[in-house]
Design a protein around this motif. Structure first.
Motif, PDB file in Angstrom:
ATOM      1  N   ALA A   1      -0.219  47.376  23.309  1.00 52.67           N
ATOM      2  CA  ALA A   1      -1.146  48.352  23.895  1.00 52.67           C
ATOM      3  C   ALA A   1      -2.401  47.637  24.380  1.00 52.67           C
ATOM      4  O   ALA A   1      -2.877  47.901  25.480  1.00 52.67           O
ATOM      5  CB  ALA A   1      -1.500  49.411  22.870  1.00 52.67           C
ATOM      6  N   HIS A   2      -2.892  46.753  23.558  1.00 55.70           N
ATOM      7  CA  HIS A   2      -4.122  46.103  23.976  1.00 55.70           C
ATOM      8  C   HIS A   2      -3.894  44.981  24.972  1.00 55.70           C
ATOM      9  O   HIS A   2      -4.510  44.945  26.036  1.00 55.70           O
ATOM     10  CB  HIS A   2      -4.906  45.570  22.776  1.00 55.70           C
ATOM     11  CG  HIS A   2      -6.243  45.077  23.213  1.00 55.70           C
ATOM     12  ND1 HIS A   2      -6.455  43.779  23.607  1.00 55.70           N
ATOM     13  CD2 HIS A   2      -7.417  45.723  23.408  1.00 55.70           C
ATOM     14  CE1 HIS A   2      -7.692  43.649  24.000  1.00 55.70           C
ATOM     15  NE2 HIS A   2      -8.303  44.822  23.875  1.00 55.70           N
TER      16      HIS A   2
ATOM     17  N   ARG B   1      -2.836  46.222  28.437  1.00 54.89           N
ATOM     18  CA  ARG B   1      -3.818  47.026  29.175  1.00 54.89           C
ATOM     19  C   ARG B   1      -5.047  46.236  29.570  1.00 54.89           C
ATOM     20  O   ARG B   1      -5.748  46.643  30.503  1.00 54.89           O
ATOM     21  CB  ARG B   1      -4.222  48.262  28.337  1.00 54.89           C
ATOM     22  CG  ARG B   1      -3.263  49.410  28.506  1.00 54.89           C
ATOM     23  CD  ARG B   1      -3.937  50.745  28.211  1.00 54.89           C
ATOM     24  NE  ARG B   1      -4.398  51.401  29.420  1.00 54.89           N
ATOM     25  CZ  ARG B   1      -5.647  51.501  29.785  1.00 54.89           C
ATOM     26  NH1 ARG B   1      -6.610  50.986  29.045  1.00 54.89           N
ATOM     27  NH2 ARG B   1      -5.970  52.136  30.893  1.00 54.89           N
TER      28      ARG B   1
ATOM     29  N   SER C   1      -6.336  46.955  33.091  1.00 55.15           N
ATOM     30  CA  SER C   1      -7.562  47.741  33.242  1.00 55.15           C
ATOM     31  C   SER C   1      -8.577  46.991  34.136  1.00 55.15           C
ATOM     32  O   SER C   1      -9.354  47.614  34.838  1.00 55.15           O
ATOM     33  CB  SER C   1      -8.177  48.059  31.871  1.00 55.15           C
ATOM     34  OG  SER C   1      -8.666  46.884  31.283  1.00 55.15           O
TER      35      SER C   1
ATOM     36  N   GLU D   1     -11.650  50.303  41.424  1.00 55.18           N
ATOM     37  CA  GLU D   1     -12.729  51.309  41.304  1.00 55.18           C
ATOM     38  C   GLU D   1     -13.972  50.877  42.073  1.00 55.18           C
ATOM     39  O   GLU D   1     -14.656  51.698  42.679  1.00 55.18           O
ATOM     40  CB  GLU D   1     -13.103  51.523  39.830  1.00 55.18           C
ATOM     41  CG  GLU D   1     -12.111  52.316  39.015  1.00 55.18           C
ATOM     42  CD  GLU D   1     -12.030  53.781  39.420  1.00 55.18           C
ATOM     43  OE1 GLU D   1     -12.990  54.305  40.037  1.00 55.18           O
ATOM     44  OE2 GLU D   1     -10.972  54.389  39.138  1.00 55.18           O
TER      45      GLU D   1
ATOM     46  N   THR E   1     -13.198  49.743  25.595  1.00 49.51           N
ATOM     47  CA  THR E   1     -11.992  48.989  25.215  1.00 49.51           C
ATOM     48  C   THR E   1     -10.818  49.302  26.124  1.00 49.51           C
ATOM     49  O   THR E   1     -10.781  50.374  26.754  1.00 49.51           O
ATOM     50  CB  THR E   1     -11.609  49.297  23.765  1.00 49.51           C
ATOM     51  OG1 THR E   1     -10.389  48.632  23.446  1.00 49.51           O
ATOM     52  CG2 THR E   1     -11.407  50.784  23.527  1.00 49.51           C
ATOM     53  N   SER E   2      -9.891  48.358  26.231  1.00 49.77           N
ATOM     54  CA  SER E   2      -8.655  48.645  26.996  1.00 49.77           C
ATOM     55  C   SER E   2      -7.581  49.238  26.089  1.00 49.77           C
ATOM     56  O   SER E   2      -6.487  49.562  26.535  1.00 49.77           O
ATOM     57  CB  SER E   2      -8.141  47.378  27.680  1.00 49.77           C
ATOM     58  OG  SER E   2      -8.123  46.314  26.778  1.00 49.77           O
ATOM     59  N   SER E   3      -7.895  49.388  24.783  1.00 48.03           N
ATOM     60  CA  SER E   3      -6.922  49.976  23.853  1.00 48.03           C
ATOM     61  C   SER E   3      -6.927  51.492  23.953  1.00 48.03           C
ATOM     62  O   SER E   3      -7.972  52.122  23.972  1.00 48.03           O
ATOM     63  CB  SER E   3      -7.263  49.565  22.424  1.00 48.03           C
ATOM     64  OG  SER E   3      -6.629  50.437  21.515  1.00 48.03           O
ATOM     65  N   THR E   4      -5.742  52.078  24.026  1.00 51.43           N
ATOM     66  CA  THR E   4      -5.642  53.542  24.055  1.00 51.43           C
ATOM     67  C   THR E   4      -5.248  54.073  22.681  1.00 51.43           C
ATOM     68  O   THR E   4      -4.883  55.239  22.527  1.00 51.43           O
ATOM     69  CB  THR E   4      -4.589  53.989  25.083  1.00 51.43           C
ATOM     70  OG1 THR E   4      -3.373  53.319  24.798  1.00 51.43           O
ATOM     71  CG2 THR E   4      -5.029  53.673  26.496  1.00 51.43           C
TER      72      THR E   4
ATOM     73  N   ILE F   1     -12.504  54.240  27.436  1.00 44.73           N
ATOM     74  CA  ILE F   1     -11.322  53.410  27.687  1.00 44.73           C
ATOM     75  C   ILE F   1     -11.397  52.844  29.101  1.00 44.73           C
ATOM     76  O   ILE F   1     -11.698  53.571  30.068  1.00 44.73           O
ATOM     77  CB  ILE F   1     -10.047  54.254  27.484  1.00 44.73           C
ATOM     78  CG1 ILE F   1      -9.893  54.590  25.987  1.00 44.73           C
ATOM     79  CG2 ILE F   1      -8.806  53.516  27.959  1.00 44.73           C
ATOM     80  CD1 ILE F   1      -8.883  55.659  25.683  1.00 44.73           C
ATOM     81  N   LYS F   2     -11.176  51.530  29.205  1.00 46.63           N
ATOM     82  CA  LYS F   2     -11.208  50.851  30.512  1.00 46.63           C
ATOM     83  C   LYS F   2     -10.031  51.314  31.365  1.00 46.63           C
ATOM     84  O   LYS F   2      -8.965  51.583  30.814  1.00 46.63           O
ATOM     85  CB  LYS F   2     -11.117  49.332  30.315  1.00 46.63           C
ATOM     86  CG  LYS F   2     -12.329  48.716  29.620  1.00 46.63           C
ATOM     87  CD  LYS F   2     -12.078  47.213  29.526  1.00 46.63           C
ATOM     88  CE  LYS F   2     -12.978  46.550  28.497  1.00 46.63           C
ATOM     89  NZ  LYS F   2     -12.609  45.133  28.278  1.00 46.63           N
ATOM     90  N   PRO F   3     -10.084  51.346  32.675  1.00 51.94           N
ATOM     91  CA  PRO F   3     -11.275  50.951  33.433  1.00 51.94           C
ATOM     92  C   PRO F   3     -12.312  52.073  33.487  1.00 51.94           C
ATOM     93  O   PRO F   3     -11.948  53.242  33.554  1.00 51.94           O
ATOM     94  CB  PRO F   3     -10.704  50.687  34.820  1.00 51.94           C
ATOM     95  CG  PRO F   3      -9.545  51.616  34.923  1.00 51.94           C
ATOM     96  CD  PRO F   3      -8.956  51.692  33.533  1.00 51.94           C
ATOM     97  N   LEU F   4     -13.615  51.658  33.459  1.00 53.77           N
ATOM     98  CA  LEU F   4     -14.683  52.639  33.678  1.00 53.77           C
ATOM     99  C   LEU F   4     -14.738  52.916  35.178  1.00 53.77           C
ATOM    100  O   LEU F   4     -14.227  52.137  35.977  1.00 53.77           O
ATOM    101  CB  LEU F   4     -16.015  52.067  33.211  1.00 53.77           C
ATOM    102  CG  LEU F   4     -16.095  51.605  31.756  1.00 53.77           C
ATOM    103  CD1 LEU F   4     -17.521  51.152  31.420  1.00 53.77           C
ATOM    104  CD2 LEU F   4     -15.666  52.707  30.798  1.00 53.77           C
ATOM    105  N   ASN F   5     -15.320  54.045  35.530  1.00 57.94           N
ATOM    106  CA  ASN F   5     -15.591  54.297  36.952  1.00 57.94           C
ATOM    107  C   ASN F   5     -16.957  54.960  37.064  1.00 57.94           C
ATOM    108  O   ASN F   5     -17.634  55.179  36.045  1.00 57.94           O
ATOM    109  CB  ASN F   5     -14.457  55.127  37.583  1.00 57.94           C
ATOM    110  CG  ASN F   5     -14.235  56.446  36.857  1.00 57.94           C
ATOM    111  OD1 ASN F   5     -15.205  57.053  36.376  1.00 57.94           O
ATOM    112  ND2 ASN F   5     -12.985  56.879  36.756  1.00 57.94           N
TER     113      ASN F   5
END
Lengths: 288, 126
Positions: free
Chosen positions: A222-223, A226, A230, A237, B85-88, B107-111
């Motif tokens: 998961a980490h 992502r 991300s 974005e 964090t990129s962790s969900t 949670i990343k990505p931010l916007n």
């Protein structure tokens, strides 16, 4: 005291001794032996025979001074006894050769004025034929019938008690056998249960361990997956905040690096999953 | 005039700081941004920089985000923290509730929208 009443008293004393000894008897054989021992003090006889019949003859005691007691569980019914069972009529007859069982006929060839006395009664669900052979040397008289009836009553009731005790013993033995059979089965069931319990515990522990490993793997994935993803999404974005030249020179190279890193992480994750599966025996299509 | 806002970014990925810095700038969320790629350096600088808010990544080598929060707690440093964090994973989100100085979990990505929401959320406090 006249002779008759003196004899009466002696006879009843003999009978009470017999009665007392009868109470200690526990087997069919001993019932015969004890009766045989006391019989001569009760009345005169050459042969005394008592036959108990239910559907079939169940027991027959034949007492004689020469042979003692003969006990038989499968006795042949004598012709006069057959008659008694049908007509139930008591009587006194001159002794015929076929009035005696085979094992006695030779001994009784020289009787003087031999007589056969016979009676029929029912006691405790048994048909009872009892008979006496007497002769002039051992005369039986009507006066003896009262004590004879008492004797028959006592023998039959003792027989019934022994019979019930035997049945009870047999039932107890069967019950004990049944109980030990049940205990054995219970033990077997308990062993099966324990075995199942152990298997369940072992499998649960294995599953818990595998689940733990899978959870660790999923957290890592998961980490790690992502993180570069991300970043790529993050660049998209902010893409509209840059002009074409900036995008081409600054942002695209960063996206490119991030996609390469994402690809790298993918490969690592697959390799690691396979590794965990191999180490913890997790395979496709395997149900254990 | 409103109070000037200073934000410290802590993420071992330089590119992540780059993206978040750009979003904070374009949304005019902060007046000053400092960024660190090693949590150790960030922890040493907190006293001097005196940021109003820290954007903190969780998954970092050596000192992870949780260790970072524990050090702040030990120092009785009340600086507000936003976990980025990129962790969900829900487990992480639940764990974050144990730290009172964590004001948000993103949670990343931010916007732009997430930054603007955060700006609105923190307005009365900052």
């Amino acid at each position: 005291m006249n002779l008759s009443s003196a004899k009466y008293r002696i006879t009843y004393e003999a009978f009470s001794k017999f009665s007392y000894n009868l109470n200690t008897v526990e087997t069919f054989e001993d019932l015969g032996k004890v009766t045989n021992k006391h019989l001569k003090y009760l009345f005169n006889f050459k042969m005394f025979r008592i036959l108990l019949v239910a559907e079939q003859p169940v027991i027959c005691y034949t007492f004689s001074k020469s042979l003692g007691v003969n006990i038989s569980f499968f006795e042949t019914i004598l012709p006069y006894e057959e008659e008694l069972l049908i007509h139930k009529t008591p009587g006194v007859l001159p002794l015929q050769p076929d009035n005696l069982p085979e094992y006695l006929s030779e001994k009784f060839q020289t009787l003087e004025n031999g007589k056969l006395w016979m009676w029929y009664t029912t006691l405790a669900n048994y048909k009872v034929c009892f008979s006496i052979v007497s002769d002039d040397s051992s005369p039986f008289s009507h006066n003896d019938i009262e004590i004879l009836n008492l004797l028959v009553d006592n023998i039959v009731s003792r027989y019934v008690q022994i019979q019930l005790t035997e049945e009870l013993k047999n039932k107890n033995i069967k019950l004990k056998e049944a109980i030990s059979e049940i205990e054995l089965k219970n033990k077997e069931i308990e062993e099966i249960n324990n075995n199942q319990q152990n298997i369940i515990l072992k499998r649960t522990e294995e599953l818990r361990f595998k689940n733990q490993k899978l959870l660790e793997l999923s957290k890592l994935n998961a980490h790690n997956l992502r993180e570069p993803l991300s970043r790529i999404m993050g660049f998209l974005e902010i893409a509209d905040l840059f002009n074409d030249v900036e995008l081409r020179n600054e942002i695209f190279p960063k996206i490119k690096i991030s996609t390469h890193q994402l690809d790298q992480v993918f490969r690592e994750v697959v390799a690691q999953s396979e590794n965990v599966a191999a180490n913890y025996n997790i395979t496709e299509n395997k149900h254990d | 005039m409103t109070k000037l806002l200073k934000i410290m970014l802590v993420d071992d990925q330089k590119m992540a700081n780059f993206i978040n810095k750009k979003l904070i700038e374009v949304t005019q969320f902060a007046d000053e941004i400092v960024d660190y790629t090693t949590p150790e350096a960030a922890l040493s600088a907190v006293k001097e920089e005196k940021p109003d808010l820290i954007f903190l990544d969780l998954n970092m080598p050596e000192i992870n985000g949780w260790n970072f929060l524990d050090v702040l707690k030990e120092r009785n440093d009340p600086t507000q923290v936003v976990i980025v964090t990129s962790s969900t994973s829900n487990i992480d989100k639940e764990k974050a509730q144990n730290y009172t100085q964590v004001v948000d979990f993103l949670i990343k990505p931010l916007n732009k929208n997430t930054i603007l929401s955060l700006k609105n959320k923190l307005k009365p406090a900052c």
